[in-house]
Each structure stands twice: as structure tokens, then as C-alpha cells.
Design a protein around this motif. Structure first.
Motif, mmCIF file in Angstrom:
data_model
loop_
_atom_site.group_PDB
_atom_site.id
_atom_site.type_symbol
_atom_site.label_atom_id
_atom_site.label_comp_id
_atom_site.label_asym_id
_atom_site.label_seq_id
_atom_site.Cartn_x
_atom_site.Cartn_y
_atom_site.Cartn_z
ATOM 1 N N THR A 66 0.750 -1.327 -0.089
ATOM 2 C CA THR A 66 0.030 -0.052 0.052
ATOM 3 C C THR A 66 0.889 1.465 -0.022
ATOM 4 N N SER A 67 1.729 1.471 0.859
ATOM 5 C CA SER A 67 2.517 2.549 1.006
ATOM 6 C C SER A 67 3.258 2.867 -0.284
ATOM 7 N N GLU A 68 3.909 1.710 -0.858
ATOM 8 C CA GLU A 68 4.669 1.778 -2.304
ATOM 9 C C GLU A 68 3.723 2.335 -3.431
ATOM 10 N N THR A 69 2.286 1.584 -3.343
ATOM 11 C CA THR A 69 1.591 2.089 -4.274
ATOM 12 C C THR A 69 1.170 3.428 -4.192
ATOM 13 N N ALA A 70 0.902 4.045 -2.909
ATOM 14 C CA ALA A 70 0.617 5.295 -2.657
ATOM 15 C C ALA A 70 1.648 6.200 -3.230
ATOM 16 N N ASP A 71 2.976 6.000 -3.078
ATOM 17 C CA ASP A 71 4.186 6.700 -3.279
ATOM 18 C C ASP A 71 4.222 6.919 -4.853
ATOM 19 N N PHE A 72 4.081 5.591 -5.320
ATOM 20 C CA PHE A 72 4.066 5.596 -6.887
ATOM 21 C C PHE A 72 2.860 6.576 -7.508
ATOM 22 N N LEU A 73 1.814 6.432 -7.005
ATOM 23 C CA LEU A 73 0.648 7.359 -7.605
ATOM 24 C C LEU A 73 0.931 8.756 -7.502
ATOM 25 N N THR A 74 1.428 8.889 -6.346
ATOM 26 C CA THR A 74 1.769 10.439 -5.947
ATOM 27 C C THR A 74 3.012 11.010 -6.924
ATOM 28 N N GLU A 75 3.766 10.146 -7.007
ATOM 29 C CA GLU A 75 5.065 10.381 -7.894
ATOM 30 C C GLU A 75 4.265 10.582 -9.515
ATOM 31 N N THR A 76 3.675 9.638 -9.755
ATOM 32 C CA THR A 76 2.934 9.804 -11.227
ATOM 33 C C THR A 76 2.237 11.022 -11.441
ATOM 34 N N ILE B 185 -4.531 11.711 -9.161
ATOM 35 C CA ILE B 185 -4.374 12.266 -7.742
ATOM 36 C C ILE B 185 -5.584 11.723 -6.837
ATOM 37 N N CYS B 186 -6.770 11.559 -7.274
ATOM 38 C CA CYS B 186 -7.818 10.874 -6.427
ATOM 39 C C CYS B 186 -6.968 9.326 -6.122
ATOM 40 N N HIS B 187 -6.895 8.729 -7.005
ATOM 41 C CA HIS B 187 -6.293 7.456 -6.812
ATOM 42 C C HIS B 187 -5.348 7.480 -5.645
ATOM 43 N N ALA B 188 -4.361 8.340 -5.931
ATOM 44 C CA ALA B 188 -3.137 8.445 -4.993
ATOM 45 C C ALA B 188 -3.760 8.537 -3.462
ATOM 46 N N HIS B 189 -4.970 9.608 -3.444
ATOM 47 C CA HIS B 189 -5.440 9.970 -2.067
ATOM 48 C C HIS B 189 -6.116 8.483 -1.598
ATOM 49 N N THR B 190 -6.679 8.123 -2.472
ATOM 50 C CA THR B 190 -7.408 6.661 -1.873
ATOM 51 C C THR B 190 -6.477 5.578 -1.215
ATOM 52 N N ILE B 191 -5.378 5.658 -2.072
ATOM 53 C CA ILE B 191 -4.372 4.560 -1.544
ATOM 54 C C ILE B 191 -3.736 5.156 -0.448
ATOM 55 N N TRP B 192 -3.468 6.437 -0.378
ATOM 56 C CA TRP B 192 -2.860 7.350 0.744
ATOM 57 C C TRP B 192 -3.973 6.866 2.088
ATOM 58 N N HIS B 193 -4.887 6.974 1.801
ATOM 59 C CA HIS B 193 -6.073 6.901 2.821
ATOM 60 C C HIS B 193 -5.713 5.403 3.739
ATOM 61 N N HIS B 194 -5.607 4.403 2.840
ATOM 62 C CA HIS B 194 -5.422 3.250 3.380
ATOM 63 C C HIS B 194 -3.946 3.040 4.020
#
Length: 90
Positions: free
Chosen positions: A6-16, A34-43
């Protein structure tokens, strides 16, 4: 949800999302990422609070004025309010 990455995915989406902004990509596409990054960040916030705090300023920089509710959600983690110890007696 599988939280193994989860944290790696949040970082990847934020970077993207940051790269899309820097490239001047279509704002609709960028907002979706950005919305997907926030959703994963929430997890991530629940599973790995330290990483969530590290990602918070980057997410805040991406939101601009487009998502006040999501922005407020991230601000709470980025600037946590002190908790009062309600069990302590004076």
C-alpha cells in the motif's frame, strides 16, 4: 484490501501525479491519478502512519483548490492536533 504494498503504491501514484503536473498533462487525467493516490494514501494512513505523514505534503501540493474535502483529510494527518489525555485527573 491487500496492504502488503500500500505505501509503495501510494508513493508511486503520488509520483506519477507529480510527473503529470510537471508535464502539463490534461488536468482531468491528472485529477484522476491524484484521486487514486489519495484513496491509496488513505489506506496507508491506517497501515503505515509514518509514510502517510511523509506523503501528506506532496499530496497537498497536488490538490491545489480542486478537492477541499480531500485536502482537509490530508491536513489532519500532516498537522495532527494534540490529543488531550482524558484519563488523567488533576
Amino acid at each position: 484490501m491487500d496492504t502488503a504494498h500500500t505505501s509503495e503504491t501510494a508513493d508511486f501514484l503520488t509520483e506519477t501525479a507529480e510527473q503529470l503536473v510537471a508535464a502539463g498533462a490534461d488536468r482531468t487525467v491528472t485529477l484522476r491519478v491524484i484521486c487514486h493516490a489519495h484513496t491509496i494514501w488513505h489506506h496507508t494512513r491506517n497501515d503505515d502512519p509514518e509514510t502517510a505523514r511523509e506523503l501528506a505534503p506532496r499530496l497537498l501540493g497536488l490538490f491545489q483548490d480542486d478537492h477541499p474535502r480531500r485536502t482537509a483529510d490530508v491536513i489532519v494527518v500532516h498537522h495532527p492536533q494534540p490529543r488531550h489525555d482524558l484519563t488523567r485527573t488533576t
